[in-house]
Structures are given as structure tokens and as C-alpha cells.
Design an enzyme around this catalytic site. Structure first.
Site, mmCIF file in Angstrom:
data_model
loop_
_atom_site.group_PDB
_atom_site.id
_atom_site.type_symbol
_atom_site.label_atom_id
_atom_site.label_comp_id
_atom_site.label_asym_id
_atom_site.label_seq_id
_atom_site.Cartn_x
_atom_site.Cartn_y
_atom_site.Cartn_z
ATOM 1 C CG ASP A 95 1.434 6.653 3.839
ATOM 2 O OD1 ASP A 95 1.988 6.866 2.741
ATOM 3 O OD2 ASP A 95 0.210 6.468 3.951
ATOM 4 C CG ASP A 97 -1.676 9.635 0.450
ATOM 5 O OD1 ASP A 97 -1.905 10.328 -0.560
ATOM 6 O OD2 ASP A 97 -2.171 8.515 0.639
ATOM 7 C CG ASP A 270 -1.535 8.425 7.694
ATOM 8 O OD1 ASP A 270 -1.889 8.564 8.880
ATOM 9 O OD2 ASP A 270 -2.190 7.767 6.863
#
Ligand SMILES: [Zn+2]
Ligand SMILES: [Zn+2]
Length: 364
Positions: A95, A97, A270
Site C-alpha cells: 500500500d 499512501d 505502509d
């Protein structure tokens, strides 16, 4: 959220799912996966089995979920409780972000909603009206943040192919539907790795916790005792093979990144997502209720524009009561700021603002 806002979200999501069944599929091995969903204003329903696209589409039509998820793991018994599922293996997932990238533009498109008096402020420390420190942070889409997240996604793909020896055909980059990108690696030599070994991969990719850059400007995996758990599988990490037979997309990405940064050294991901071997991850094709935009496959990351490629909602005029202290842009049009104003906007803006908590449907 008022009842009318809830109804328009459900109607819009249902229409999206009905019109876009071709974007929503269960994985080939769906009988081994755990599915989950949330409805608006309700809890998470998990440990669900979906054996076919037909069953998925039926669930979307009957439950009208706000969010839909599928496990990265494969289990013998996916519908049983966590400790009875009998974990088999799990896809490697990442992920990226924008919130983790520490970008200077962040403040200019962030506001807060006070949980005590409901006032909106551009301050990010306290409510400007009642000085309360209890607030919800609202971040709006920003093209600079998306561009920066894209850059991280490209670097990650290069590391995965070049340094981790993953076949590029097994790497899929998706826009998360809100503020970044999800990278799925289906079927790799890392499927069987547990959480601790995946943490080593995170350290390697992020240059965290003792990983270093070697003379070739490549990250070098640390000599961790944890690696002994799967020395042969992770051994490929240190094998810095050149990119071979890569598609033109990846080749372009490599050139772009290398031109900009001289060399690829790390990517900001992440860590909690990658190390989680029981993750229920947003299902590709589903709408993200944080924004009303969809999680979609980025066939060409360079050309991908979330405002056009992930926004499937029509522009039917919709009346809302809007409060938004910052200006934002959607589909080349500027909106805001609004101070408790009754306005008529295209439906995609109404849905976006309701999902963000910046508007309610106004019937008058
Ligand atoms: Zn307040
Ligand atoms: Zn930004």
C-alpha cells in the site's frame, strides 16, 4: 449523515455495480479466499465465501456494500474463524499512501471537522471556533500527491522485478480509490513467507532497520537471523539481476525514474499492509466509500488520471448543503470554498463531498 445522503450513496453505488459488473471479479481461487464487506453506517461482515462472479454480483445487488474486501491469503476453510481457517499462503501486497510521503502540499488540501461543534477549519491542530482538539481530518485529492505516490509505485515495481526477481506479469498496480496505490503480486516465490520474513522484505524496500545501500547503489538486505526461516526463498533478494523481457510500460518507468533520481534506492510503503498475511484488502473494481472513486487497475501508470479513470459517477445536477473551507478540483472544474451553502453540483462532486463528510443532500 442524514437519511437522504445515505439513500443517494446507496443508489449511486448500486447503479455503479450494476453498470460495471465487468470490472468486478472474484479471483480464480475464490473458494480459498475470505471475502468481507461493510454497509453504510454498519459493522464489517467477514468470513464470507463467494465462489463465482455471479455470487459476488448478487451480494453487491442485495447488500449494496459501501466497501468490499478479499483476503490476500488462501485458506482451506475461509469461512471459519481466524484460527480454524488453516492458512495456506498469501499474495504479497503493498500500500502506497500519499499521507506517508510528507509532502509540502498536504496542508493546502487538508481541513478538519470539529467533533464537538461541527465547524470546519483549515487549521490542523484545533477547531477555530471552540478550540476543541477532537476533530476528524479530511484530505482532498491532490494531483501532486498522486504524482508523488505514482513515483513510489514505479520505484516499488522496479525493486520487485529487478531486485526481488518477481515476474512482472504477476505485478498489478491499482489506484486505491482514495489517496494512493495498491500493488498486488499474485503468485510469486514469496507466497509462503510468514509475517516476520515479509517484515524483512519491507526493511529491504524501505531501507529500514539496518538495510544499507551497497556499492552498486542497490539496497542490501541485512544479515538478519529472521532470514534463516526461509533462506532459499529470500535468497533471490540479493541476486541483482538485470531487467529482462520487460514490457514497454515498465521500461518507460525504469527510464523515467532513473532519469529523475539517478538510481532506485527505496520506496515508501505502509509496512503494516505488507507484513499482514491475513489482510482483507479492498477488492479491485469496488468503490471506496472514503471518496466515491473506484479501485481500478492502472494499465498505464504514467497516463493514469484518477479523476477520469477512477470516477465513474455521472454529472446529473444534485443539490447539496456544503461546508468546505478549501478549494478543490474535480474533472478540470474548481469547487469551493463553501460555507454552509446550498448549491447544485454534478453528482460526482456531490458523492465525493458526502463521502468526505463535507456535504449532505439538501431537500428544499
Ligand atoms: Zn469546534
Ligand atoms: Zn498534495
Amino acid at each position: 449523515m442524514n437519511q437522504d445522503s445515505l439513500l443517494i450513496l446507496e443508489d449511486t453505488f448500486k447503479k455503479y455495480y450494476f453498470d460495471n459488473f465487468d470490472l468486478l471479479h472474484v479471483p480464480n481461487d475464490s473458494h480459498e479466499r475470505e471475502f468481507a464487506y461493510k454497509k453504510f453506517n454498519s459493522k464489517l461482515y467477514r468470513h464470507i465465501a463467494l465462489k463465482s462472479d455471479k455470487e459476488l454480483h448478487l451480494l453487491l445487488m442485495t447488500q449494496v456494500p459501501s466497501d468490499v474486501y478479499c483476503s490476500n491469503a488462501r485458506y482451506s476453510f475461509p469461512t471459519l474463524s481466524m484460527n480454524a481457517k488453516d492458512w495456506q499462503n498469501a499474495d504479497l501486497i503493498f500500500d502506497i499512501d500519499s499521507k506517508d510521503l510528507q509532502l509540502q502540499c498536504r496542508n493546502s488540501h487538508t481541513c478538519i471537522k470539529c467533533l464537538d461543534c461541527n465547524a470546519f477549519s483549515t487549521s490542523n491542530s484545533k477547531c477555530h471556533k471552540c478550540n476543541s482538539h477532537r476533530f476528524k481530518v479530511i484530505v482532498l485529492l491532490c494531483k501532486y500527491c498522486i504524482a508523488a505516490a505514482k513515483k513510489e509505485a514505479k520505484k516499488l515495481c522496479i525493486l520487485l522485478i529487478n531486485n526481488l526477481g518477481i515476474n512482472k506479469q504477476n505485478i498489478f498496480v491499482y489506484f486505491s480509490g482514495n489517496d494512493g496505490f495498491h500493488i498486488h503480486v499474485n503468485d510469486s516465490q514469496y507466497q509462503l513467507l510468514g509475517s516476520r520474513e515479509r517484515a524483512d522484505i519491507v526493511d529491504y524496500i524501505t531501507l529500514r532497520d539496518g538495510s544499507t545501500i551497497n556499492n552498486n547503489n542497490r539496497p542490501e538486505i541485512k544479515n538478519s537471523t529472521k532470514l534463516k526461516y526461509n533462506q532459499t526463498r529470500i535468497g533471490v533478494v540479493s541476486n541483482n539481476t538485470e531487467i529482462k523481457n520487460t514490457s514497454s510500460v515498465i521500461k518507460t518507468n525504469v527510464k523515467t525514474v532513473e532519469k529523475n533520481t539517478q538510481y532506485v534506492i527505496k520506496s515508501i510503503i505502509d509496512p503494516n499492509v505488507t507484513t499482514d498475511i491475513h489482510r482483507i484488502f479492498r477488492l479491485p473494481g469496488s468503490i471506496n466509500s472514503k471518496s466515491g472513486m473506484s479501485k481500478v487497475l492502472c494499465k498505464n501508470l504514467n497516463l493514469f488520471d484518477p479523476l477520469y479513470d477512477a470516477c465513474f459517477i455521472d454529472d446529473c445536477p444534485t443539490q447539496i448543503l456544503a461546508s468546505c473551507p478549501i478549494r478543490f478540483r474535480l474533472k478540470d472544474k474548481k469547487f469551493g470554498p463553501f460555507e454552509n451553502e446550498r448549491i447544485t453540483v454534478p453528482k460526482y462532486v456531490a458523492i465525493y463531498m458526502i463521502c468526505k463528510g463535507l456535504a449532505e443532500i439538501s431537500q428544499l
